[in-house]
Structure formats: C-alpha cells, structure tokens
Design a protein around this motif. Structure first.
Motif, short mmCIF file in Angstrom:
data_model
loop_
_atom_site.label_atom_id
_atom_site.label_comp_id
_atom_site.label_asym_id
_atom_site.label_seq_id
_atom_site.Cartn_x
_atom_site.Cartn_y
_atom_site.Cartn_z
N ARG A 58 36.40 5.97 7.76
CA ARG A 58 37.19 5.65 8.96
C ARG A 58 36.57 4.52 9.76
O ARG A 58 37.25 3.62 10.24
CB ARG A 58 37.34 6.89 9.83
CG ARG A 58 38.29 7.90 9.25
CD ARG A 58 38.54 9.01 10.22
NE ARG A 58 39.45 9.99 9.63
CZ ARG A 58 39.86 11.08 10.24
NH1 ARG A 58 39.44 11.34 11.46
NH2 ARG A 58 40.68 11.90 9.64
N ALA A 101 36.92 1.19 7.95
CA ALA A 101 38.30 0.72 8.05
C ALA A 101 38.55 0.11 9.43
O ALA A 101 39.19 -0.95 9.55
CB ALA A 101 39.27 1.87 7.78
N ARG A 138 37.05 -3.33 9.77
CA ARG A 138 37.78 -4.39 9.07
C ARG A 138 38.87 -5.00 9.94
O ARG A 138 39.37 -6.09 9.66
CB ARG A 138 38.37 -3.87 7.75
CG ARG A 138 37.32 -3.71 6.66
CD ARG A 138 37.94 -3.45 5.29
NE ARG A 138 38.53 -2.15 5.18
CZ ARG A 138 37.88 -1.03 4.84
NH1 ARG A 138 36.59 -1.07 4.57
NH2 ARG A 138 38.52 0.12 4.77
#
Length: 196
Positions: free
Chosen positions: A12, A15, A18
């Motif tokens: 998580r 992500a 990113r």
C-alpha cells in the motif's frame, strides 16, 4: 481494527509513493533538509558522523540533504549493500556516487566495515512507515535489521518518512530495532518513545 501485515502495508505504501509528483517530491525533500539541518545545528559538531542514504524513486530524502550535512562539516557515511553480506559503509563525497546493485547509488571503495555505523551520532534510516512507538517498517531485505544493532546505543535513529507514513501502529518482530525519532516534511523531527 486489525493491524495490516508487513507485506500488505508495504504494498500500500509503495503504491501511494508511486503517485507522488516530482514537484511534491522536491518540496518534501526541501522541507526534510530544512528540518534536519535545524535539528542537527544544536546537536552535531563539525567532525561528527551521520549515517545517511541516497533515496531511490519517491523515497523521502535527497542528495542535497547529504550535501548540506557535508557543508556543515559533518562526515556522512552511506550504506553499501550486497546480498548475503552485512552492510558496509562508504564516506560520501559530493558528486562522486557510483551505480550500485538494487538501483542504488553509493560511494566508491574503499568501504568501511559494518561496525562503522557505531561512530555515528545520528543514523538516518529509510523507512516505508514508522509508528508512534518507534517501530519501523522497511522494505523487507533485512539490511538495516542487521546493521542497526551495531549502532551506538546513544545515537539518534531517525526514520525518514512522508507525513502520512508516521502511523499509529506497524507490525513488530523481535529483531526490529526501534527508532528514536521520525523526520517528516511537515512535522519535522518527532521524538518517539525511548528504547528500552
């Protein structure tokens, strides 16, 4: 609410990282540098050693932060990581980093032994998250899990994270070494409960 497992939490956070824009990364890096410089101005003396790291991707921090430390007369050691080997340390010289495994950049040899971390008064530790008790979530390779027990017991261990990565709780395992502080772009240096 049940605490997430380390692999789920890592997924998580990576992500979310990113989605960080380059403009946001630059602003956060500048804020981290300002907070760290202010924190160390009353604690670190010229000639002291700080262990740092070169961030990868959206990882918090910057080479400019390392440059600011060397400009203040602090000796900066950076990790040298190789699979299956204890982490060694190389002295940072601005403008002289070389490509390394895992997509990292590191100082060129000669490198110092793993115990060189014990000379640092401050160790900046890359983290995906740190909780308010000092528990740190790393990437899972175990390099820092093996290196941090060699640090001076009085050294400040500062997890460098984004603001939303200072959380209420992360999973803890017996080998995890607690952080003494967190460094975030908005909150600055946050003292965490002392190690027992």
């Amino acid at each position: 609410m049940a605490i997430l497992t380390k692999p789920v939490l890592r997924m998580r956070i990576l992500a979310a990282r990113r989605t960080v824009t380059s403009q946001q990364k630059r602003a956060e890096s500048a804020a981290l540098q300002t907070h760290l410089t202010a924190h160390l101005s009353s604690r670190a003396r010229p000639g002291d050693t700080v262990c740092g790291y070169v961030p990868v991707g959206a990882e918090p921090g910057s080479v400019a932060m390392l440059d600011a430390l060397t400009h203040a007369g602090v000796r900066v050691l950076l990790p040298v990581a190789r699979n299956g080997e204890p982490m060694q340390w190389g002295e940072y010289v601005p403008g002289r980093l070389v490509a390394a495994p895992f997509g990292l950049r590191e100082p060129a040899p000669p490198w110092r032994e793993p115990e060189a971390i014990s000379t640092a008064t401050v160790v900046l530790v890359p983290a995906l998250a740190v909780d308010r008790r000092g528990a740190r979530l790393g990437r899972g390779a175990g390099f820092y899990d093996r290196a941090l027990p060699l640090a001076d017991p009085h050294a400040q261990l500062i997890a460098v994270v984004r603001d939303d990565e200072l959380v209420d709780e992360v999973p803890v395992e017996p080998h995890d070494v607690p952080m003494t502080h967190a460094l975030t772009p908005e909150r600055g240096v946050v003292a965490l409960p002392s190690r027992e």
